[in-house]
Enzyme design. Structure first.
Site, mmCIF file in Angstrom:
data_model
loop_
_atom_site.group_PDB
_atom_site.id
_atom_site.type_symbol
_atom_site.label_atom_id
_atom_site.label_comp_id
_atom_site.label_asym_id
_atom_site.label_seq_id
_atom_site.Cartn_x
_atom_site.Cartn_y
_atom_site.Cartn_z
ATOM 1 N N CYS A 154 4.711 2.736 -8.476
ATOM 2 C CA CYS A 154 3.664 2.292 -7.516
ATOM 3 C C CYS A 154 3.075 3.229 -6.923
ATOM 4 O O CYS A 154 3.699 4.282 -6.082
ATOM 5 C CB CYS A 154 4.606 1.403 -6.450
ATOM 6 S SG CYS A 154 3.781 1.102 -5.117
ATOM 7 N N CYS A 213 3.341 3.571 -3.188
ATOM 8 C CA CYS A 213 4.601 3.728 -2.617
ATOM 9 C C CYS A 213 4.663 5.184 -2.477
ATOM 10 O O CYS A 213 5.328 5.804 -1.527
ATOM 11 C CB CYS A 213 5.673 3.199 -3.583
ATOM 12 S SG CYS A 213 5.601 1.488 -3.618
#
Length: 106
Positions: free
Chosen positions: A31, A34
């Site tokens: 991600c 993230c």
């Protein structure tokens, strides 16, 4: 204090039973957003040492915790206090915005 890796097995102990408020980051290695907020969360964990705990839950390795919290997209951030969710937000944000969110919640 650095961030704490939390698993499905340790979630209740590390998050719900914590003596201090806990910021939980549901994330995954793949991600991009993230990874963007990861360094900011590490810095905030150090800045708030002893006042809050910053926990990271890898949703790929620990799907049960994410499912229990109703996480549908990542990064998903929750603040727990006394075992209860008191605030949550989704998506990446700059460190200043994360700090402001934490300060207004705890």
């Amino acid at each position: 204090m650095a961030t704490v890796a939390v698993t499905d097995t340790t979630f209740d102990e590390e998050v719900k039973n914590s003596d201090v408020p806990v910021v939980v980051d549901f994330w995954a290695e793949w991600c991009g957003p993230c990874k963007q907020i990861g360094p900011a969360l590490e810095e905030l964990a150090a800045e708030y040492d002893g006042k809050i705990k910053v926990a990271k839950v890898d949703v790929d390795s620990n799907p049960n915790s994410a499912a229990a919290m109703g996480v549908r997209g990542i990064p998903a951030l929750f603040i727990f206090k006394d075992g209860q969710v008191i605030s949550n937000r989704a998506g990446a944000a700059p460190k200043a915005a994360l700090k402001s969110w934490i300060d207004s919640s705890i």
